[in-house]
Write an enzyme that holds these catalytic residues in place. Sequence first.
Site: not given
Ligand code: H53
Length: 831
Positions: A374, A567-568, A573, A678, A682
């Site tokens: 991810h 978002k976080r 970001k 994601t 939405k």
């Molecule tokens: O995963 C999302 C992605 C997003 C990515 C996120 C993610 C985390 O929330 C935590 C750890 C990590 O390695 C990745 O930042 O871009 O959409 C689902 O795939």
Amino acid sequence: VEASIPEPQREAWTKNQFESFKDQGEFEKEVVRHVETTLARSMFNCDETAAYSATALAFRDRLIKDWNKTQQRQTFTDSKRIYYLSLEFLMGRALDNAMLNVKGKDIAKGGLNELGFRIEDIISQENDAALGNGGLGRLAACFLDSMASLNYPAWGYGLRYRYGIFKQEIIDGYQVEVPDYWLDFNPWEFPRHDVTVDIQFYGHVRKSQDENGKTVANWEGGEVVTAVAYDMPIPGYDTPSTNNLRLWSSKAASGEFDFQKFNNGEYESSVADQQRAETISAVLYPNDNLERGKELRLKQQYFWVAASLYDIVRRFKKSKRPWSEFPDQVAIQLNDTHPTLAVVELQRILLDKEGLEWDEAWNIVTATFGYTNHTVLPEALEKWPVGLVQHLLPRHLQIIYDINLFFLQSVEKKFPEDRDMLSRVSIIEESQPKMVRMAYLAIVGSHKVNGVAELHSDLIQTTIFKDFVKIYGADKFTNVTNGITPRRWLHQANPRLSELIASKTGGYDYLKDLTTLNKLEQYVDDKDFRKEWAEIKYANKVRLAKYIKSTLDITVNPAALFDVQVKRIHEYKRQQLNIFGVIYRYLQLKEMSPEERKKQAPRVSIFGGKAAPGYWMAKQIIHLINNVGSVVNKDPDVGDLLKVIYLEDYNVSKAEIIIPASDLSEHISTAGTEASGTSNMKFVLNGGLIIGTCDGANIEITREIGQDNIFLFGTLSEDVEDLRHNHTYGKHSVDSGLQKVFEAITTGKFGDANDFGALVSAVRDHGDYYLVSDDFQSYVDTQKMVDEEYKNQEEWVSKCIRSVARMGFFSSDRCINEYAEEIWNIEPLAV
Ligand code: H53
């Protein structure tokens, strides 16, 4: 199923089966019964909490029947199951979702109304199940919804954290973390005190010979902690399929040892043992895209993985099949590297417990696992010190070394010329201290590795995992672009829009096949339809405006453009780019004459999101946003033209209010850093446009909805490396517009300049790693285009409708079907 019931009792059992409510009257009866018996209260003092509990229990009774049947059917058909291992499941609330999935919300609404309650008030009594940080955890929750809705036999496995992600308070502009104790009443979980597994830690390995003279490894001594299963039903939409999410909770093993301590009067230390055991599942680590290498985290990982595998293996063994058939019955998906120890644990079980030979065991292991990556961010890639693994899991470290040895031998054979290759791909990094590279272990232990959006999957194959593509061939690597469940993110969050869509696309079937949305395209130029569409958006904005008023006491104009970034909080970001842009807008407004100002498009900039408690720079960003808000929001020169809002404690249930109310949302990560995203999906699905970089799933969203319907800007990922290189060698001058912003900050326009020194210097003096300055001009220009286009409401609404019509691809149903076909080799179970 019937045949399993012994003959003499069969009639009595079947005759007396529990029947759940069928209409409003029966629902009311059930609610009253639960209030009066289960909760032991009278209807005369039934408050909203009690009404929530009773409603949840009434629906729960219904779900349990389907849940039991689904599990029985899966057992009797002995079909292959998919196990989704995730340290995070960001579920949000369950009641609304359950009501909609079993199509009982209208009944509940009427029934609650007659009993004197508003359904919205009842729904909002529920605590969010917030067992996740952000995108990764919410993706797992969407996947559970899709797997159940598509009738796949699937189980989620995770940890039952006593504390989920912390609650965020904003005090004097700063983030303050408050513990999230969410479990005081949770009707959705079922403790299975009979399903327990003892998990071992520490100790040592003793080799001995078995009766055939074979060397066997015995892992002995150390500490034992018990895992207890807690199950949550996962209802599918418009299907009786109800899957299981099993979460493990830790408690002290009830061995004689403790008992003796207690007997000997060592009360304190026996209580301390208990607390130490319970600590394992006590709290979710609050980092997103950041790994910190803490021992307790590794303990959590092994605890959860070992309990889950024990459970899976126990279930398989009941079938009495030979081990070679394990991968025909079991697919395990690793959600990121967090569960990678499962690879090692299964190999250990097969070798040490079941007596298989290495190769035979290893073939089973690799055929069973799939690994989803991810992120490419270096700080998020997990590595564990060899010494720590040795201490906590001595037998596992031996197996990791053996896996690595056999792997490197095969690499050497294939690339005898390339000596560097071995150190590059080794699972053990030869650093000081030595580290276990979990992503490499996951790749070696799986038959498929996937990224989560096209650009991301390309990037992992050409950068961080390049050597592995050479070694294994490109077929082992694939892409499965993320998706979202339209049930929660459209039907539940935006009921009026869902209803309007249903009225034009032939009912709610579009929720099961999201590509049906394309029928909306014929209404793009339909004036009446556009009007209805715009009215719904406006109503959603009014709702958010009321929420802002009630929580922050700030009045925002619902006719203004709502510009949202939730978002976080993370430097990659780039919330800092957004707030710098807001400051730039503010400075421009201040310079304008009153006449000029009248021509400007009013805007509300809305931020929300949590920073990891130890992420200092992210907390500075939150502070700056809040300080800018407190200056701008009370400046009479600006009035309605600009408001800056920080929404406290962004979570799933708040997302359900915020997302439907957005006109424009921001997905503006430095190109190549956001694996997918994601929330971008939405927002568009809810009829909002997006401003974004060419990153993650923004690229595929653009391809689906068309370039004219998205505001793209900024550097391309292929140029990022060069730009960064230039910055480090001094060829970097800060954008002139951004310089004005920095001047305003450093002269104290937004509070003590010292507070924001680091934020400014990161861009101005320290290499601007996230290319904020490089992208600033094009960001501001693109925002100007947004202002212009928003003035033409007819055209804007057309774009929104067209975009929604083309969003079918982004359903998590599509995504799960791809996993099922390409990775899991599993079929839905006929209902
Ligand atoms: O995963 C999302 C992605 C997003 C990515 C996120 C993610 C985390 O929330 C935590 C750890 C990590 O390695 C990745 O930042 O871009 O959409 C689902 O795939």
